[in-house]
Design a protein around this motif. Structure first.
Motif, short mmCIF file in Angstrom:
data_model
loop_
_atom_site.label_atom_id
_atom_site.label_comp_id
_atom_site.label_asym_id
_atom_site.label_seq_id
_atom_site.Cartn_x
_atom_site.Cartn_y
_atom_site.Cartn_z
N UNK A 134 0.72 -1.20 -0.17
CA UNK A 134 0.13 -0.05 -0.04
C UNK A 134 0.92 1.36 -0.03
N UNK A 135 0.20 2.46 -0.48
CA UNK A 135 1.20 3.65 -0.42
C UNK A 135 0.88 4.35 1.03
N UNK A 138 -2.62 5.35 1.73
CA UNK A 138 -3.53 4.19 2.21
C UNK A 138 -2.97 3.42 3.49
N UNK A 139 -1.87 3.61 3.88
CA UNK A 139 -1.46 3.18 5.25
C UNK A 139 -2.10 4.16 6.35
N UNK A 140 -2.04 5.59 6.02
CA UNK A 140 -2.36 6.31 6.90
C UNK A 140 -3.98 6.58 7.09
N UNK A 141 -4.67 6.01 6.21
CA UNK A 141 -6.12 5.90 6.13
C UNK A 141 -6.63 4.85 7.32
N UNK A 142 -5.58 3.77 7.61
CA UNK A 142 -6.15 2.93 8.68
C UNK A 142 -6.13 1.69 8.12
N UNK A 143 -6.21 0.72 9.28
CA UNK A 143 -6.12 -0.75 8.64
C UNK A 143 -7.16 -1.31 7.42
N UNK A 147 -5.66 -2.91 4.31
CA UNK A 147 -5.93 -4.37 4.19
C UNK A 147 -7.07 -4.40 3.05
N UNK A 148 -7.93 -3.56 2.59
CA UNK A 148 -8.54 -3.52 1.34
C UNK A 148 -7.66 -3.66 0.12
N UNK A 194 2.28 -9.42 6.89
CA UNK A 194 2.56 -10.64 6.26
C UNK A 194 1.66 -11.76 6.61
N UNK A 195 1.04 -11.58 8.07
CA UNK A 195 0.24 -12.58 8.34
C UNK A 195 -1.11 -12.52 7.70
N UNK A 196 -1.37 -11.17 7.48
CA UNK A 196 -2.67 -10.85 6.92
C UNK A 196 -2.67 -11.31 5.45
N UNK A 197 -1.49 -10.97 4.67
CA UNK A 197 -1.38 -11.68 3.37
C UNK A 197 -1.64 -13.22 3.23
N UNK A 198 -0.91 -13.81 4.37
CA UNK A 198 -0.90 -15.29 4.36
C UNK A 198 -2.47 -15.51 4.65
N UNK A 199 -3.18 -14.87 5.45
CA UNK A 199 -4.65 -15.12 5.71
C UNK A 199 -5.45 -14.91 4.32
N UNK A 200 -5.13 -13.92 3.52
CA UNK A 200 -5.91 -13.69 2.42
C UNK A 200 -5.69 -14.72 1.42
N UNK A 201 -4.49 -15.42 1.48
CA UNK A 201 -4.16 -16.48 0.42
C UNK A 201 -5.01 -17.87 0.95
N UNK A 202 -4.99 -17.86 1.89
CA UNK A 202 -5.78 -18.89 2.71
C UNK A 202 -7.23 -18.88 2.31
N UNK A 203 -7.74 -17.74 2.43
CA UNK A 203 -9.25 -17.36 2.28
C UNK A 203 -9.50 -17.52 0.76
N UNK A 204 -8.90 -16.91 -0.13
CA UNK A 204 -9.05 -17.06 -1.44
C UNK A 204 -8.79 -18.37 -2.30
N UNK A 205 -7.44 -18.74 -1.68
CA UNK A 205 -6.91 -20.18 -2.39
C UNK A 205 -7.09 -21.05 -1.49
N UNK A 206 -6.01 -21.42 -0.61
CA UNK A 206 -6.32 -22.75 0.07
C UNK A 206 -5.35 -22.67 1.34
N UNK A 207 -5.58 -23.25 2.51
CA UNK A 207 -4.65 -23.44 3.55
C UNK A 207 -3.22 -23.75 3.06
N UNK A 208 -3.08 -24.77 2.26
CA UNK A 208 -1.92 -25.44 1.99
C UNK A 208 -0.90 -24.59 1.29
N UNK A 209 -1.73 -23.90 0.32
CA UNK A 209 -0.92 -23.07 -0.58
C UNK A 209 -0.16 -21.85 0.53
N UNK A 210 -1.29 -21.43 1.43
CA UNK A 210 -0.72 -20.27 2.21
C UNK A 210 0.38 -20.84 3.24
#
Ligand code: PGA
Length: 269
Positions: A134-135, A138-143, A147-148, A194-210
């Motif tokens: 994020x820029x 975007x960072x200063x606009x809050x989580x 995150x979006x 990083x934990x958030x991104x890993x969570x996104x990958x799990x949500x949109x793809x799979x736990x194994x990939x994440x």
């Protein structure tokens, strides 16, 4: 559940720096500094014009790989000034940076284009290092805002990829406000993202990939902050800009990744 061991990966993005003759010197110095260190994958990404000389210097060093900084999404054709995946393979490239924030900002690369480039890279046996982040605004606009942004970049950028394709992908979280500014995200801020991104990958793809995917941190990584960043549980390496142009600094970052491998989590121990 046993923790997954993910081998660290440290990449140096030289950006538009070093002529071929200067690149030869720098690559030689880097190899001398890292000696036989083999606990991390090391990727050197010089400008296109220096790929050939760097390929020659690193040839035969098992864990040091050549990477490019960009590629075109088409196989070939009338695209003046562009470089294809096959051309990169011809120079022994194994990795390619895709969607760097400078490409998104100055060359208007979109998530959709990033998605096409990822697919082209993988189809040609190149492992894409996919940059997201994020820029400052975007960072200063809050989580909710940052995150979006990451959510959109992950969902759109990786759209339609198969599990097999995911196995070749490296993600680089690079908060734009930390690139070349000397402003690093704190280790806690980086770990959170990083934990958030890993969570996104799990949500949109799979736990194994994440669980398996390696996520690098990038943005003002230096010799003196590398160890702390690389010690975070969801940080699997670094994408280094400025500090990769100095052999000693880059090697210090590479070596710092060794201390970051907790023995108890290594699957081979
Ligand atoms: P920096 O660049 O290390 O100079 O902040 C990182 C990058 O742009 O990949």
């Amino acid at each position: 559940m046993a923790k997954t061991y993910r081998k660290k990966i440290i990449a140096g993005n030289w950006k538009m720096n070093r002529t071929a003759s200067d690149a030869k010197i720098l690559a030689t110095e880097i190899l001398a500094e890292i000696k036989k260190f083999d606990q991390a994958d090391i990727v050197i990404c010089p400008p296109y014009t220096a790929l050939g000389v760097v390929a020659e210097i690193i040839s035969g060093v098992p864990n040091v790989f050549l990477g490019a900084q960009n590629l075109h999404q088409a196989a070939n054709g009338a695209f003046t000034g562009e470089i294809s995946a096959a051309m990169l393979r011809d120079f022994y490239c194994r990795y390619v940076i895709v969607g760097h924030s400078e490409r998104r900002q100055y060359f208007h690369e979109t998530d959709d284009l990033v998605n096409q480039k990822i697919k082209t890279a993988i189809a040609n046996s190149l492992k894409p290092i996919v940059c997201i982040g994020e820029t400052l605004q975007e960072r200063e606009a809050g989580p909710a805002k940052w995150q979006a942004v990451l959510g959109r970049q992950v969902k759109e950028g990786f759209k339609g990829l198969t599990d097999k394709e995911f196995a070749d992908i490296i993600v680089a979280y690079e908060p734009v406000w930390a690139i070349g500014t000397g402003k690093t995200a704190t280790p806690a801020q980086a770990q959170e993202a990083h934990a958030f991104i890993r969570g996104l990958i799990e949500k949109h793809f799979s736990a194994e990939i994440a669980r398996k995917i390696r996520i690098q941190y990038g943005g003002s990584v230096k010799a003196d902050n590398a160890a702390e960043i690389l010690h975070q549980p969801d940080i699997d390496g670094a994408l280094v800009g400025g500090a990769s142009l100095d052999a000693r600094s880059f090697a210090a970052i590479v070596l710092a990744s060794a201390e970051a491998v907790p023995e108890a989590t290594r699957s081979d121990s």
